[in-house]
Design a protein around this motif. Sequence first.
Motif, PDB file in Angstrom:
ATOM      1  N   GLU A  74      -0.132   4.052  12.016  1.00 47.98           N
ATOM      2  CA  GLU A  74      -1.691   3.899  11.541  1.00 47.98           C
ATOM      3  C   GLU A  74      -2.425   3.512  12.926  1.00 47.98           C
ATOM      4  OE1 GLU A  74      -0.838  -0.047   9.551  1.00 47.98           O
ATOM      5  OE2 GLU A  74      -1.723  -0.824  11.219  1.00 47.98           O
ATOM      6  N   ILE A  75      -3.505   3.678  12.998  1.00 53.74           N
ATOM      7  CA  ILE A  75      -4.287   3.067  13.888  1.00 53.74           C
ATOM      8  C   ILE A  75      -4.802   1.785  13.105  1.00 53.74           C
ATOM      9  CG2 ILE A  75      -6.478   3.173  15.146  1.00 53.74           C
ATOM     10  CD1 ILE A  75      -5.884   6.099  15.546  1.00 53.74           C
ATOM     11  N   HIS A  76      -4.644   0.564  13.766  1.00 54.74           N
ATOM     12  CA  HIS A  76      -4.818  -0.602  13.254  1.00 54.74           C
ATOM     13  C   HIS A  76      -6.251  -0.804  12.165  1.00 54.74           C
ATOM     14  CE1 HIS A  76      -0.841  -1.198  14.716  1.00 54.74           C
ATOM     15  NE2 HIS A  76      -1.308  -1.437  15.974  1.00 54.74           N
ATOM     16  N   ASP A  77      -7.136  -0.645  12.998  1.00 52.71           N
ATOM     17  CA  ASP A  77      -8.548  -0.757  12.504  1.00 52.71           C
ATOM     18  C   ASP A  77      -9.040   0.341  11.446  1.00 52.71           C
ATOM     19  OD1 ASP A  77      -9.037   0.932  14.401  1.00 52.71           O
ATOM     20  OD2 ASP A  77     -10.522  -0.156  15.244  1.00 52.71           O
ATOM     21  N   ASN A  78      -8.284   1.496  11.167  1.00 47.93           N
ATOM     22  CA  ASN A  78      -8.629   2.489  10.436  1.00 47.93           C
ATOM     23  C   ASN A  78      -8.553   2.603   8.945  1.00 47.93           C
ATOM     24  OD1 ASN A  78      -9.116   4.999   9.128  1.00 47.93           O
ATOM     25  ND2 ASN A  78      -9.227   5.838  11.295  1.00 47.93           N
ATOM     26  N   PRO A  79      -9.366   1.948   7.696  1.00 47.43           N
ATOM     27  CA  PRO A  79      -9.012   1.784   6.631  1.00 47.43           C
ATOM     28  C   PRO A  79      -8.483   2.959   6.186  1.00 47.43           C
ATOM     29  CG  PRO A  79     -11.270   1.933   7.006  1.00 47.43           C
ATOM     30  CD  PRO A  79     -10.709   1.824   8.414  1.00 47.43           C
ATOM     31  N   ASN A  80      -8.813   4.218   6.418  1.00 49.05           N
ATOM     32  CA  ASN A  80      -8.226   5.523   5.804  1.00 49.05           C
ATOM     33  C   ASN A  80      -6.763   5.260   5.909  1.00 49.05           C
ATOM     34  OD1 ASN A  80     -10.524   6.391   4.958  1.00 49.05           O
ATOM     35  ND2 ASN A  80     -11.095   7.432   7.078  1.00 49.05           N
ATOM     36  N   HIS A  81      -6.237   4.912   7.045  1.00 46.56           N
ATOM     37  CA  HIS A  81      -4.790   5.070   7.347  1.00 46.56           C
ATOM     38  C   HIS A  81      -4.178   4.201   6.390  1.00 46.56           C
ATOM     39  CE1 HIS A  81      -5.547   6.559  11.652  1.00 46.56           C
ATOM     40  NE2 HIS A  81      -6.083   7.310  10.844  1.00 46.56           N
ATOM     41  N   HIS A  82      -4.811   2.712   6.129  1.00 46.00           N
ATOM     42  CA  HIS A  82      -3.978   1.946   5.342  1.00 46.00           C
ATOM     43  C   HIS A  82      -4.224   2.423   3.824  1.00 46.00           C
ATOM     44  CE1 HIS A  82      -3.478  -0.634   8.674  1.00 46.00           C
ATOM     45  NE2 HIS A  82      -5.036  -0.675   8.897  1.00 46.00           N
ATOM     46  N   GLU A  83      -5.061   3.096   3.418  1.00 48.10           N
ATOM     47  CA  GLU A  83      -5.063   3.802   2.084  1.00 48.10           C
ATOM     48  C   GLU A  83      -4.073   4.803   2.139  1.00 48.10           C
ATOM     49  OE1 GLU A  83      -9.132   5.058   1.802  1.00 48.10           O
ATOM     50  OE2 GLU A  83     -10.154   3.071   1.642  1.00 48.10           O
ATOM     51  N   THR A  84      -3.725   5.515   2.918  1.00 47.38           N
ATOM     52  CA  THR A  84      -2.575   6.753   2.886  1.00 47.38           C
ATOM     53  C   THR A  84      -1.485   5.855   2.589  1.00 47.38           C
ATOM     54  OG1 THR A  84      -3.973   8.197   4.019  1.00 47.38           O
ATOM     55  CG2 THR A  84      -1.734   8.351   4.157  1.00 47.38           C
ATOM     56  N   GLN A  85      -1.253   4.775   3.577  1.00 46.06           N
ATOM     57  CA  GLN A  85      -0.015   3.989   3.570  1.00 46.06           C
ATOM     58  C   GLN A  85       0.194   3.271   2.017  1.00 46.06           C
ATOM     59  OE1 GLN A  85      -0.855   1.396   6.831  1.00 46.06           O
ATOM     60  NE2 GLN A  85       0.550   2.493   8.108  1.00 46.06           N
ATOM     61  N   ALA A  86      -0.700   2.938   1.521  1.00 47.89           N
ATOM     62  CA  ALA A  86      -0.605   2.324   0.135  1.00 47.89           C
ATOM     63  C   ALA A  86      -0.316   3.650  -0.860  1.00 47.89           C
ATOM     64  CB  ALA A  86      -1.960   1.819  -0.237  1.00 47.89           C
ATOM     65  N   ALA A  87      -0.954   4.696  -0.644  1.00 47.94           N
ATOM     66  CA  ALA A  87      -0.738   5.564  -1.815  1.00 47.94           C
ATOM     67  C   ALA A  87       0.598   6.013  -1.714  1.00 47.94           C
ATOM     68  CB  ALA A  87      -1.730   6.649  -1.461  1.00 47.94           C
ATOM     69  N   LEU A  88       1.231   6.078  -0.584  1.00 44.32           N
ATOM     70  CA  LEU A  88       2.547   6.622  -0.129  1.00 44.32           C
ATOM     71  C   LEU A  88       3.593   5.565  -0.668  1.00 44.32           C
ATOM     72  CD1 LEU A  88       2.429   8.443   3.174  1.00 44.32           C
ATOM     73  CD2 LEU A  88       2.811   9.341   0.939  1.00 44.32           C
ATOM     74  N   VAL A  89       3.145   4.102  -0.498  1.00 42.80           N
ATOM     75  CA  VAL A  89       3.918   3.041  -1.043  1.00 42.80           C
ATOM     76  C   VAL A  89       4.087   3.220  -2.571  1.00 42.80           C
ATOM     77  CG1 VAL A  89       4.268   0.587  -1.428  1.00 42.80           C
ATOM     78  CG2 VAL A  89       3.737   1.690   1.092  1.00 42.80           C
ATOM     79  N   GLN A  90       3.057   3.452  -3.103  1.00 42.19           N
ATOM     80  CA  GLN A  90       2.784   3.652  -4.606  1.00 42.19           C
ATOM     81  C   GLN A  90       3.806   4.631  -5.154  1.00 42.19           C
ATOM     82  OE1 GLN A  90      -1.078   4.060  -6.301  1.00 42.19           O
ATOM     83  NE2 GLN A  90      -0.316   2.611  -7.881  1.00 42.19           N
ATOM     84  N   ARG A  91       3.748   5.880  -4.386  1.00 41.95           N
ATOM     85  CA  ARG A  91       4.283   7.180  -4.742  1.00 41.95           C
ATOM     86  C   ARG A  91       5.859   6.922  -4.490  1.00 41.95           C
ATOM     87  NH1 ARG A  91       2.415  12.545  -1.722  1.00 41.95           N
ATOM     88  NH2 ARG A  91       0.376  11.793  -2.750  1.00 41.95           N
ATOM     89  N   TRP A  92       6.397   6.565  -3.411  1.00 42.33           N
ATOM     90  CA  TRP A  92       7.908   6.218  -3.262  1.00 42.33           C
ATOM     91  C   TRP A  92       8.556   5.293  -3.589  1.00 42.33           C
ATOM     92  CZ3 TRP A  92       6.712   8.564   2.694  1.00 42.33           C
ATOM     93  CH2 TRP A  92       6.418   9.959   2.507  1.00 42.33           C
ATOM     94  N   HIS A  93       7.848   4.027  -4.025  1.00 37.56           N
ATOM     95  CA  HIS A  93       8.637   2.976  -4.650  1.00 37.56           C
ATOM     96  C   HIS A  93       9.722   2.345  -3.881  1.00 37.56           C
ATOM     97  CE1 HIS A  93       6.366   3.959  -8.310  1.00 37.56           C
ATOM     98  NE2 HIS A  93       6.903   5.200  -8.270  1.00 37.56           N
ATOM     99  N   PRO A  94       9.404   2.085  -2.531  1.00 35.22           N
ATOM    100  CA  PRO A  94      10.545   1.513  -1.780  1.00 35.22           C
ATOM    101  C   PRO A  94      10.893   0.234  -2.059  1.00 35.22           C
ATOM    102  CG  PRO A  94       8.360   0.996  -0.747  1.00 35.22           C
ATOM    103  CD  PRO A  94       7.980   1.900  -1.954  1.00 35.22           C
TER     104      PRO A  94
END
Length: 277
Positions: free
Chosen positions: A46-66
């Motif tokens: 991520e770039i720490h202050d970019n909200p789009n990057h965190h939304e993508t991370q959240a979507a992948l966490v939800q998708r991949w169920h770590p």
Amino acid sequence: MRVSPFKTAAPFCAALLGCAGAAHADLVTLDDLPTAPPAQILILGEIHDNPNHHETQAALVQRWHPTALVFEMLTPAQAAAIGDTPRDNAARMAEMTGWATSGWPDYALYHPIFAASGTAEVYGAALDRVDVRRAMTDGAGAVFGPDAALYGLASPLPAPEQALRETDQMTAHCNALPPEMLPGMVAAQRLRDAAFARTALQALEKTGGPVVVITGSGHADRARGIPAALGIAAPAITAFSLGQVEGDPGPDAPFDAWIVTAPTPRDDPCAAFTKTP
């Protein structure tokens, strides 16, 4: 692409895009990424202050169920303080982690990741600032501890690589650092990458994986960052590196895949280096 020292889950093009005529298969969108986790350890930059990057991370966490989430932003104590706090309670999560005084961008940017994490165990990988500063004078290996050699920290970098990393540090700090600081900055970065990799492996051993690591895209660098440390310490472990950037990273982008987003509005990061007292 730089050659990665760690084992990938499968040939990237085949695993993610089916090689369906994609000339630049490593440049992806969220929809291109697979429904199943492509590796045991998934490093989401991520770039720490970019909200789009965190939304993508959240979507992948939800998708991949770590089974575990490792955060660069949390110390082990902060992660432990979460306890049974409901992950969807933003105010309570921010309070329990002490986020407001952590120095990171606003907790609201990171909340979607926590809210999507379900019952995944949360790990903090951040080192004490005193230890990071000590690495700048004593070396990464001296601070890391008895496993320094296992993570490649017992030996100096080859001179050409050391020089490249010092140049990168100077560029990242707006060409404003005294040259004598550069070796220490490189040592601190090596320490942090190895520490993040160690925490990811500990999480994998305890929970069985997959493990998601939330970190800056610089730490997701296959040749120098967490993946490189994993490749030295645990070459049998599969890992996947996603970089999120705000411009074309070029043909040698050091990730398994990358997503390009629009820049988030921000003040000039170099202004702090040019202010007069």
